[in-house]
Scaffold this active site. Structure first.
Site, PDB file in Angstrom:
ATOM      1  N   ASP A 185      26.643 122.469  78.841  1.00 14.11           N
ATOM      2  CA  ASP A 185      27.744 121.479  78.930  1.00 14.11           C
ATOM      3  C   ASP A 185      27.922 120.949  80.349  1.00 14.11           C
ATOM      4  O   ASP A 185      28.065 119.745  80.565  1.00 14.11           O
ATOM      5  CB  ASP A 185      29.062 121.996  78.317  1.00 14.11           C
ATOM      6  N   ASP A 189      34.737 124.100  75.607  1.00 19.43           N
ATOM      7  CA  ASP A 189      35.751 124.954  74.970  1.00 19.43           C
ATOM      8  C   ASP A 189      36.985 124.144  74.586  1.00 19.43           C
ATOM      9  O   ASP A 189      37.483 124.230  73.454  1.00 19.43           O
ATOM     10  CB  ASP A 189      36.152 126.102  75.914  1.00 19.43           C
ATOM     11  N   TYR A 205      28.378 132.619  87.102  1.00 26.40           N
ATOM     12  CA  TYR A 205      28.543 131.271  86.529  1.00 26.40           C
ATOM     13  C   TYR A 205      28.439 130.226  87.640  1.00 26.40           C
ATOM     14  O   TYR A 205      27.691 129.249  87.535  1.00 26.40           O
ATOM     15  CB  TYR A 205      29.900 131.201  85.822  1.00 26.40           C
TER      16      TYR A 205
HETATM   17  C1  GLA Z   1      31.873 129.226  79.379  1.00 21.33           C
HETATM   18  C2  GLA Z   1      32.424 127.874  79.823  1.00 21.33           C
HETATM   19  C3  GLA Z   1      31.822 126.744  78.973  1.00 21.33           C
HETATM   20  C4  GLA Z   1      30.298 126.837  78.951  1.00 21.33           C
HETATM   21  C5  GLA Z   1      29.854 128.250  78.572  1.00 21.33           C
HETATM   22  C6  GLA Z   1      28.365 128.430  78.650  1.00 21.33           C
HETATM   23  O1  GLA Z   1      32.312 129.530  78.088  1.00 21.33           O
HETATM   24  O2  GLA Z   1      33.825 127.866  79.693  1.00 21.33           O
HETATM   25  O3  GLA Z   1      32.250 125.498  79.476  1.00 21.33           O
HETATM   26  O4  GLA Z   1      29.751 126.446  80.174  1.00 21.33           O
HETATM   27  O5  GLA Z   1      30.460 129.218  79.419  1.00 21.33           O
HETATM   28  O6  GLA Z   1      27.723 127.669  77.685  1.00 21.33           O
END
Ligand code: GLA
Length: 391
Positions: A42, A178, A228
């Site tokens: 995303d 999300d 992340y």
């Molecule tokens: C987390 C983030 C999402 C996405 C996922 C990985 O859930 O909140 O925006 O980047 O990781 O796909």
């Protein structure tokens, strides 16, 4: 966390009546989500295919006139009061920051919430498990303010505001998946979202033969935040290098598998493998959407398996607990696909399981996983449900 799934709606409504001595004016809810395929794509402007799960955050509210927010959290059994003009980070009660973040973002964009409100918040989305309880909280709060203060904001704009609240106020650099799912998902459908154009399509999810089964590793996601950040930075580094040789490349979305192979030796380790995951995962989402459209669940399961391998070996966001869940799952006949879902380093796996195999699947996970990891798993069989709504 307290949990009582029998009737969250009446529990929350009654809690509101007890605490604020009157009925709520507005009562809304928003779901958590599970991503079926398309991980770490995303924020690279790629494709994702999540669905909303049948666990929701509920918000009951009524307006005030003194400019204060008075909020009770049913899950945490905490009551907080603050002025809408003084939005400072709460270091002890972290859940409050999601509400403050939404307020701050509304104010910044000129949406008036100045008179304050009474809120009761609670639900059954597992917390800190990678099922987006925070997005569900942001969306249900944003939707409540929209109703309560008659702001007339469209849901896609609320999604944008909710993401900003999380990025800028809470300080988590998440992508759009999300909040988008919590806002715009449709019952019995997966949500195919192009994170570049934000165009989306609801893809019918035929769950006659199979169930979507979520396994919570209950592993604390300690490393998740810094990793992340690091993965995002590595992807940007990849774009910077590729852009020198392919000037049209602005994000990894603009890169195909063949392009990447052609430039492979220009990308140092681990930048190349990180890009390799994202570029191939985008293609898997497209193939997955096609598989769902033609009803080929075996193919969809195979793509889920490939996604996990890529996340494990190329993107390196798995961990022994998630791998254990995936391996146990794949040894059960009738499991068509198993993969980690969400950011990784803990949280949940998502599994496509033929209905008659679900009991044995559960038994194997409950038997073997604790022995391998010392942790107790949780299992949720989920329907695909609708996004944020009035109750
Ligand atoms: C987390 C983030 C999402 C996405 C996922 C990985 O859930 O909140 O925006 O980047 O990781 O796909």
């Amino acid at each position: 966390m307290k949990e009582n799934r029998s009737d969250m709606k009446s529990i929350l409504r009654n809690t509101f009546c007890d605490i604020f001595e009157g009925q709520p004016c507005v009562f809304v809810s928003a779901p958590g989500r599970v991503n079926l395929i398309g991980e770490h794509t995303d924020y690279n402007d790629g494709f994702v295919l999540p669905m909303a799960i049948d666990r929701r955050i509920y918000v009951a509210s009524s307006p005030r006139t003194d400019g204060n927010m008075c909020i009770y959290s049913w899950n945490y059994e905490q009551k907080v009061e603050f002025s809408v003009k003084e939005l400072s980070i709460d270091t002890e009660r972290r859940w409050v920051n999601y509400v403050k973040g939404v307020l701050a973002t509304f104010t910044e964009e000129g949406f008036e919430t100045g008179l304050g409100a009474n809120l009761v918040i609670g639900g059954d989305v597992p917390l800190e498990s990678g099922l987006s309880s925070s997005a569900a909280l942001e969306m249900s709060v944003a939707f409540s303010f929209n109703q309560l203060f008659n702001l007339g904001i469209q849901v896609d704009k609320l999604v944008d505001l909710a993401q900003k609240a999380e990025n800028d106020f809470v300080g988590v650099p998440c992508g759009i998946m999300d909040q988008f799912t919590s806002g715009l998902a449709k019952k019995n459908h997966a949500l195919f979202l192009d994170c570049q154009s934000l165009q989306y399509e609801h893809i019918p999810l035929d769950l006659d033969r199979c169930n979507i089964v979520i396994c919570n590793s209950n592993k604390p996601r300690g490393l998740a935040n810094s990793a992340y950040h690091q993965r995002r930075a590595e992807c940007q580094e990849g774009v910077k290098i590729l852009n020198k040789y392919m000037p049209d490349v602005e994000t990894l979305r603009d890169v195909g598998i063949k392009d990447l192979m052609r430039q492979w030796e220009k990308l140092p380790h681990p930048i190349g493998v990180r890009c390799g995951h994202v570029v191939s995962e985008n293609q898997r989402v497209l193939n997955g959407v096609h598989a769902l459209k033609v009803g080929d669940m075996n193919k969809f399961g195979q793509l889920m398996n490939e996604s996990h391998e890529s996340l494990n070996h190329l993107y390196e966001v798995s961990c022994s607990e998630l791998d254990s869940l995936v391996t146990i799952a794949r040894n059960v006949s009738g499991v068509l696909g198993a993969r980690l879902t969400g950011a990784g380093f803990g949280g949940c796996t998502v599994n496509l399981v033929e209905k008659e195999s679900v009991p044995i699947f559960k038994q194997k996970i409950f038997d073997i996983y604790p022995k391998e990891t010392g942790l107790q798993p949780e299992i949720y069989v989920s329907q695909a449900v609708e996004g944020v709504k009035i109750e």
